[in-house]
Scaffold this motif. Structure first.
Motif, PDB file in Angstrom:
ATOM      1  N   VAL A 186       0.868  -1.177   0.000  1.00  0.00           N
ATOM      2  CA  VAL A 186       0.000   0.000   0.000  1.00  0.00           C
ATOM      3  C   VAL A 186       0.904   1.226   0.000  1.00  0.00           C
ATOM      4  CG1 VAL A 186      -1.887   1.220   1.120  1.00  0.00           C
ATOM      5  CG2 VAL A 186      -1.693  -1.267   1.375  1.00  0.00           C
ATOM      6  N   TYR A 187       0.868   2.003  -1.076  1.00  0.00           N
ATOM      7  CA  TYR A 187       1.695   3.205  -1.175  1.00  0.00           C
ATOM      8  C   TYR A 187       0.939   4.406  -0.603  1.00  0.00           C
ATOM      9  CZ  TYR A 187       5.415   1.004  -3.780  1.00  0.00           C
ATOM     10  OH  TYR A 187       6.478   0.209  -4.137  1.00  0.00           O
ATOM     11  N   CYS A 188       1.605   5.118   0.290  1.00  0.00           N
ATOM     12  CA  CYS A 188       1.011   6.260   0.982  1.00  0.00           C
ATOM     13  C   CYS A 188       1.806   7.533   0.673  1.00  0.00           C
ATOM     14  CB  CYS A 188       0.995   6.022   2.488  1.00  0.00           C
ATOM     15  SG  CYS A 188       0.209   4.469   2.992  1.00  0.00           S
ATOM     16  N   MET A 189       1.183   8.681   0.889  1.00  0.00           N
ATOM     17  CA  MET A 189       1.824   9.950   0.553  1.00  0.00           C
ATOM     18  C   MET A 189       2.717  10.490   1.667  1.00  0.00           C
ATOM     19  SD  MET A 189       1.158  10.807  -2.537  1.00  0.00           S
ATOM     20  CE  MET A 189       1.445  12.574  -2.639  1.00  0.00           C
ATOM     21  N   SER A 190       2.585   9.973   2.885  1.00  0.00           N
ATOM     22  CA  SER A 190       3.380  10.511   3.991  1.00  0.00           C
ATOM     23  C   SER A 190       3.853   9.391   4.905  1.00  0.00           C
ATOM     24  CB  SER A 190       2.559  11.516   4.802  1.00  0.00           C
ATOM     25  OG  SER A 190       1.537  10.859   5.531  1.00  0.00           O
ATOM     26  N   ARG A 191       4.911   9.680   5.637  1.00  0.00           N
ATOM     27  CA  ARG A 191       5.433   8.694   6.594  1.00  0.00           C
ATOM     28  C   ARG A 191       4.421   8.420   7.692  1.00  0.00           C
ATOM     29  NH1 ARG A 191       9.833  12.104   5.474  1.00  0.00           N
ATOM     30  NH2 ARG A 191       9.375  13.349   7.315  1.00  0.00           N
ATOM     31  N   ASP A 192       3.774   9.480   8.174  1.00  0.00           N
ATOM     32  CA  ASP A 192       2.783   9.299   9.241  1.00  0.00           C
ATOM     33  C   ASP A 192       1.659   8.370   8.796  1.00  0.00           C
ATOM     34  OD1 ASP A 192       4.216  10.938  10.903  1.00  0.00           O
ATOM     35  OD2 ASP A 192       2.953  12.708  10.595  1.00  0.00           O
ATOM     36  N   ARG A 193       1.250   8.512   7.537  1.00  0.00           N
ATOM     37  CA  ARG A 193       0.163   7.685   7.037  1.00  0.00           C
ATOM     38  C   ARG A 193       0.575   6.218   6.961  1.00  0.00           C
ATOM     39  NH1 ARG A 193      -5.022   6.300   6.935  1.00  0.00           N
ATOM     40  NH2 ARG A 193      -5.751   5.556   4.899  1.00  0.00           N
ATOM     41  N   THR A 194       1.828   5.925   6.608  1.00  0.00           N
ATOM     42  CA  THR A 194       2.268   4.519   6.562  1.00  0.00           C
ATOM     43  C   THR A 194       2.156   3.882   7.940  1.00  0.00           C
ATOM     44  OG1 THR A 194       4.628   4.979   6.990  1.00  0.00           O
ATOM     45  CG2 THR A 194       3.896   5.053   4.702  1.00  0.00           C
ATOM     46  N   GLU A 195       2.566   4.620   8.971  1.00  0.00           N
ATOM     47  CA  GLU A 195       2.526   4.078  10.331  1.00  0.00           C
ATOM     48  C   GLU A 195       1.088   3.917  10.814  1.00  0.00           C
ATOM     49  OE1 GLU A 195       5.034   6.282  12.977  1.00  0.00           O
ATOM     50  OE2 GLU A 195       6.744   6.310  11.596  1.00  0.00           O
ATOM     51  N   GLU A 196       0.271   4.922  10.543  1.00  0.00           N
ATOM     52  CA  GLU A 196      -1.137   4.884  10.959  1.00  0.00           C
ATOM     53  C   GLU A 196      -1.868   3.717  10.302  1.00  0.00           C
ATOM     54  OE1 GLU A 196      -5.123   7.701  10.363  1.00  0.00           O
ATOM     55  OE2 GLU A 196      -3.202   8.286   9.502  1.00  0.00           O
ATOM     56  N   LEU A 197      -1.647   3.532   9.001  1.00  0.00           N
ATOM     57  CA  LEU A 197      -2.355   2.487   8.268  1.00  0.00           C
ATOM     58  C   LEU A 197      -1.858   1.098   8.662  1.00  0.00           C
ATOM     59  CD1 LEU A 197      -4.542   1.991   6.199  1.00  0.00           C
ATOM     60  CD2 LEU A 197      -2.857   2.333   4.379  1.00  0.00           C
ATOM     61  N   ALA A 198      -0.556   0.957   8.895  1.00  0.00           N
ATOM     62  CA  ALA A 198      -0.021  -0.340   9.339  1.00  0.00           C
ATOM     63  C   ALA A 198      -0.625  -0.729  10.686  1.00  0.00           C
ATOM     64  CB  ALA A 198       1.497  -0.275   9.424  1.00  0.00           C
ATOM     65  N   GLU A 199      -0.770   0.236  11.573  1.00  0.00           N
ATOM     66  CA  GLU A 199      -1.354  -0.040  12.888  1.00  0.00           C
ATOM     67  C   GLU A 199      -2.811  -0.472  12.749  1.00  0.00           C
ATOM     68  OE1 GLU A 199      -0.953  -0.701  16.820  1.00  0.00           O
ATOM     69  OE2 GLU A 199       0.628   0.034  15.481  1.00  0.00           O
ATOM     70  N   ALA A 200      -3.556   0.215  11.852  1.00  0.00           N
ATOM     71  CA  ALA A 200      -4.958  -0.145  11.640  1.00  0.00           C
ATOM     72  C   ALA A 200      -5.080  -1.558  11.057  1.00  0.00           C
ATOM     73  CB  ALA A 200      -5.620   0.867  10.710  1.00  0.00           C
ATOM     74  N   LEU A 201      -4.183  -1.914  10.155  1.00  0.00           N
ATOM     75  CA  LEU A 201      -4.195  -3.255   9.569  1.00  0.00           C
ATOM     76  C   LEU A 201      -3.889  -4.317  10.628  1.00  0.00           C
ATOM     77  CD1 LEU A 201      -2.384  -2.456   6.194  1.00  0.00           C
ATOM     78  CD2 LEU A 201      -4.650  -3.508   6.386  1.00  0.00           C
ATOM     79  N   LYS A 202      -2.892  -4.052  11.470  1.00  0.00           N
ATOM     80  CA  LYS A 202      -2.554  -5.019  12.525  1.00  0.00           C
ATOM     81  C   LYS A 202      -3.699  -5.183  13.508  1.00  0.00           C
ATOM     82  CE  LYS A 202       1.715  -3.232  13.186  1.00  0.00           C
ATOM     83  NZ  LYS A 202       3.102  -3.070  13.705  1.00  0.00           N
ATOM     84  N   ASP A 203      -4.365  -4.088  13.835  1.00  0.00           N
ATOM     85  CA  ASP A 203      -5.527  -4.159  14.731  1.00  0.00           C
ATOM     86  C   ASP A 203      -6.640  -5.011  14.134  1.00  0.00           C
ATOM     87  OD1 ASP A 203      -4.240  -2.580  16.564  1.00  0.00           O
ATOM     88  OD2 ASP A 203      -5.285  -0.730  16.016  1.00  0.00           O
TER      89      ASP A 203
END
Length: 411
Positions: A112-129
């Protein structure tokens, strides 16, 4: 050192970076031609790039000062890739889509390609949850963590990577089954490079682009504020901004196109699609599904089977497209800017509302030239004109002609 040895071959990788109006221009690349000229003996010069439009190829030849070059271009089509796009509203809907897709494809490798570093971390956390085996990757991570994440993905210990464009360079995992762009890349070159990391083993893979109008507002703002700042000449800066806007508009046409998505990509890179419908993209398959439903409906005495929705495609009158295009050009020629779709619809129908007359649209040639066309017909024609590259969206989604100098036509 280079003056004291014989260099037989000089290879320039990522050669598109030498094109100053291109996506990834790097000023240092402009010094390559001078370096070659200073060598005691001119070597064979080879330039390589994976994503170059015809204009970029011409720029590479000019800026590297290649002599009588042999140009070889492989086709851009990747038949095993299924292209799709989905319009979304807000971050929550984007996140829900990514989670739902990953959960419906357990065990498959995805990026999943994201536009910002913060978004990569936020989305990875949501996926793990949500129970998905995911990790994030971006340039600010320490090297130890980068290596661990890269190796984990390559070895199938991690299923999904949420990443910025920093991920992928030098990472060759052939069995990536899907790529999702969480937002719109700034150009077709960037998008095709990222989407193209799927299915390198030749097996079927899916590439989905999530988009919203806000993505393009961000693009225009970034272009206005930062593109071309590395160039000293004001005219060069202006041209760089215009080129960046043209690339963004190409992505906007792709997102909003009423046509084969594969064909949109191939034409952008100078290839000719084999047919008007590839049968293997979101637009073509949905269009075929609608045709199949209409066919089944015809076999049920004109009544659709239960729980079926039929979406008819609207046939657009070519003369209506001509009138709209001419009217938009005339407005731009007289007023120097465009207007939103709603105002154009009302004006070309001949509305006398203050919304139309208050800005002088009733005094522009072409006003009221389609009095019998419905709003839906006009909007469909505008959408095709955008898809065809005749009109573009300017600031605040205003309709503008691609070539403001083109002579207006009426019919």
């Amino acid at each position: 050192f280079c003056q004291s040895i014989r260099i037989r071959l000089l290879a320039v990788d990522e050669a598109h970076c030498v094109f100053q109006w291109g996506q990834d221009f790097r000023p240092d690349y402009l010094a390559i031609a001078d370096f070659i000229d200073r060598l005691p003996e001119r070597p064979v010069v080879a330039a390589f790039t994976a994503t170059a439009t015809p204009e970029t190829r011409t720029g590479i030849i000019r800026n590297l000062r290649l002599r009588d070059p042999l140009s070889a271009a492989a086709g851009f089509d990747r038949p095993n890739l299924f292209f799709d796009r989905r319009r979304v509203n807000g971050k929550t809907e984007r996140t829900e889509y990514v989670i739902d897709y990953a959960r419906r494809h357990p065990g498959e490798g995805g990026i999943v390609y994201c536009m910002s570093r913060d978004r990569t971390e936020e989305l990875a956390e949501a996926l793990k949850d949500a129970g998905v085996n995911a990790e994030y990757f971006h340039a600010r991570m320490d090297e130890t963590r980068k290596t661990r994440v890269q190796d984990g993905f390559l070895n199938d210990d991690i299923d999904v990577i949420t990443a910025t464009t920093a991920f992928g360079m030098g990472v060759d995992k052939p069995d990536v089954r899907w790529v999702i762009n969480d937002s719109v890349p700034s150009s077709m070159e960037e998008y095709y490079q990222e989407a193209g990391r799927a299915g390198r083993d030749g097996q079927p893979a899916t590439c989905t682009l999530l988009w919203s109008e806000f993505d393009f507002e961000l693009h225009r703002r970034r272009i206005r504020d930062s593109v071309g700042t590395a160039l000293a000449d004001e005219n060069d800066r202006k041209r760089a901004k215009e080129a960046a806007l043209a690339r963004s508009r190409a992505m906007e046409r792709y997102c909003d196109a009423s046509a084969c998505l594969r064909g949109q990509i191939l034409r952008y890179f100078g290839d000719r699609p084999e047919s008007a419908s590839c049968g293997a993209c979101g637009y073509c398959t949905r269009r075929q599904a609608a045709a199949d439903v209409r066919s089944r409906t015809d076999g049920h005495g004109g009544r659709a089977p239960s729980r079926t929705v039929v979406v008819e495609s609207m046939v657009v009158d070519p003369q209506l497209k001509t009138r709209i295009a001419a009217y938009v050009r005339n407005i731009y020629a007289e007023q120097g800017h465009g207007y939103g779709v709603a105002k154009i619809v009302n004006a070309i129908q001949g509305s006398r509302s203050l919304n139309v007359t208050g800005c002088g649209l009733d005094r522009v040639d072409g006003y009221g030239s389609a009095p019998h066309a419905t709003s839906a017909q006009i909007r469909a024609a505008v959408k095709q004109l955008l898809s065809d590259g005749v009109l573009v969206h300017g600031e605040h989604k205003a309709l503008e002609p691609v070539d403001p100098t083109a002579r207006p036509r009426t019919s």
